[in-house]
Design an enzyme around this catalytic site. Sequence first.
Site, PDB file in Angstrom:
ATOM      1  N   LYS A 113      31.092  23.356  53.707  1.00 46.53           N
ATOM      2  CA  LYS A 113      30.610  24.736  53.907  1.00 46.53           C
ATOM      3  C   LYS A 113      29.984  24.847  55.289  1.00 46.53           C
ATOM      4  O   LYS A 113      29.420  23.872  55.803  1.00 46.53           O
ATOM      5  CB  LYS A 113      29.549  25.081  52.857  1.00 46.53           C
ATOM      6  CG  LYS A 113      30.115  25.191  51.464  1.00 46.53           C
ATOM      7  CD  LYS A 113      30.830  26.498  51.278  1.00 46.53           C
ATOM      8  CE  LYS A 113      31.648  26.469  50.000  1.00 46.53           C
ATOM      9  NZ  LYS A 113      32.627  27.548  49.907  1.00 46.53           N
ATOM     10  N   HIS A 168      33.420  13.826  61.841  1.00 47.10           N
ATOM     11  CA  HIS A 168      34.747  14.442  61.714  1.00 47.10           C
ATOM     12  C   HIS A 168      35.800  13.345  61.860  1.00 47.10           C
ATOM     13  O   HIS A 168      35.698  12.512  62.774  1.00 47.10           O
ATOM     14  CB  HIS A 168      34.913  15.515  62.795  1.00 47.10           C
ATOM     15  CG  HIS A 168      36.186  16.274  62.647  1.00 47.10           C
ATOM     16  ND1 HIS A 168      36.364  17.249  61.691  1.00 47.10           N
ATOM     17  CD2 HIS A 168      37.374  16.164  63.306  1.00 47.10           C
ATOM     18  CE1 HIS A 168      37.592  17.729  61.778  1.00 47.10           C
ATOM     19  NE2 HIS A 168      38.223  17.084  62.750  1.00 47.10           N
ATOM     20  N   GLY A 172      31.434  11.046  48.625  1.00 43.38           N
ATOM     21  CA  GLY A 172      30.163  10.503  49.114  1.00 43.38           C
ATOM     22  C   GLY A 172      30.224   9.099  49.670  1.00 43.38           C
ATOM     23  O   GLY A 172      29.206   8.411  49.699  1.00 43.38           O
ATOM     24  N   SER A 173      31.400   8.673  50.168  1.00 41.02           N
ATOM     25  CA  SER A 173      31.453   7.299  50.683  1.00 41.02           C
ATOM     26  C   SER A 173      30.625   7.157  51.969  1.00 41.02           C
ATOM     27  O   SER A 173      30.053   6.088  52.224  1.00 41.02           O
ATOM     28  CB  SER A 173      32.891   6.840  50.906  1.00 41.02           C
ATOM     29  OG  SER A 173      33.466   7.494  52.003  1.00 41.02           O
ATOM     30  N   ASN A 174      30.529   8.230  52.761  1.00 37.97           N
ATOM     31  CA  ASN A 174      29.662   8.148  53.953  1.00 37.97           C
ATOM     32  C   ASN A 174      28.192   8.090  53.562  1.00 37.97           C
ATOM     33  O   ASN A 174      27.412   7.354  54.171  1.00 37.97           O
ATOM     34  CB  ASN A 174      29.941   9.310  54.907  1.00 37.97           C
ATOM     35  CG  ASN A 174      31.114   9.026  55.823  1.00 37.97           C
ATOM     36  OD1 ASN A 174      31.022   8.196  56.724  1.00 37.97           O
ATOM     37  ND2 ASN A 174      32.235   9.687  55.570  1.00 37.97           N
TER      38      ASN A 174
HETATM   39  C1  GAR Z   1      35.213  12.090  55.572  1.00 36.72           C
HETATM   40  O1  GAR Z   1      36.447  11.564  55.991  1.00 36.72           O
HETATM   41  C2  GAR Z   1      34.654  13.038  56.616  1.00 36.72           C
HETATM   42  O2  GAR Z   1      34.928  12.640  57.928  1.00 36.72           O
HETATM   43  C3  GAR Z   1      35.401  14.293  56.296  1.00 36.72           C
HETATM   44  O3  GAR Z   1      35.367  14.360  54.882  1.00 36.72           O
HETATM   45  C4  GAR Z   1      35.406  13.020  54.372  1.00 36.72           C
HETATM   46  C5  GAR Z   1      34.293  12.874  53.352  1.00 36.72           C
HETATM   47  O4  GAR Z   1      34.382  11.651  52.694  1.00 36.72           O
HETATM   48  N1  GAR Z   1      34.787  15.436  56.899  1.00 36.72           N
HETATM   49  C6  GAR Z   1      35.476  16.457  57.404  1.00 36.72           C
HETATM   50  O5  GAR Z   1      36.694  16.528  57.341  1.00 36.72           O
HETATM   51  C7  GAR Z   1      34.630  17.546  58.057  1.00 36.72           C
HETATM   52  N2  GAR Z   1      35.461  18.455  58.792  1.00 36.72           N
HETATM   53  P1  GAR Z   1      33.173  11.068  51.839  1.00 36.72           P
HETATM   54  O6  GAR Z   1      32.777  12.145  50.841  1.00 36.72           O
HETATM   55  O7  GAR Z   1      33.748   9.877  51.162  1.00 36.72           O
HETATM   56  O8  GAR Z   1      32.050  10.724  52.785  1.00 36.72           O
END
Ligand code: GAR
Length: 207
Positions: free
Chosen positions: A90, A108, A11-13
Amino acid sequence: MNIAVFASGRGSNLMAILNAIKEGKLNAKISLVISNNSNAGALEIARANGIDALHISRKQFSSDEEYVQKILNELKSRNVELIVLAGYMKKIPSEIIKEYPNKILNIHPALLPAFGGQGMYGLNVHKAVIESGVKITGVTVHIVDEEYDHGPIVMQRAVEVRDDDTPETLAERVLKVEHEIYPQAIKLFVEGKIKVSGRKVIIKDEN
Ligand code: GAR
């Protein structure tokens, strides 16, 4: 604008979006966080910030219809207008895409259309990037359509691939850029500055 964030992992985003809201850089409210993973850090972050946090997984329902209906009910009851995928692993059911046309965003960790598609998530992406020998990778924010990593591109930023990069070091530098641009891309949506024309996203002039 009410936003729902869908996330499967740490969940850092989500945190970066929340920080942008707290700092007054993004005028929106995260009304709901949904995860398919009951242990997701994203659910903990949501709860710690007083945001409704729901674990919703297909396995909890006896049919696709009930599963989709549950998600739609949770979104509609909170007047959610924009869905933000932040590391959501998902596929979004097509009924939800139809209910939210051009209103679902994904981030992405590569420059699409390269290094996308099913199975391309998290460290897999950075491994593939390094193995391919490309010198530049980056971040893509795009609108979600029925195909994985395919919808119209809203924003991209480049990140250099260094000779001594491992998937982990590259992931770290890419993630920093993700945290910068996702709130910016969401802001364009919230402010109504995005127009979709076929495969193209046109960002409307400031004036
Ligand atoms: C992020 O790097 C995002 O770009 C990637 O998952 C990570 C989630 O990190 N998403 C994908 O690869 C989608 N195909 P987070 O949970 O720390 O936000």
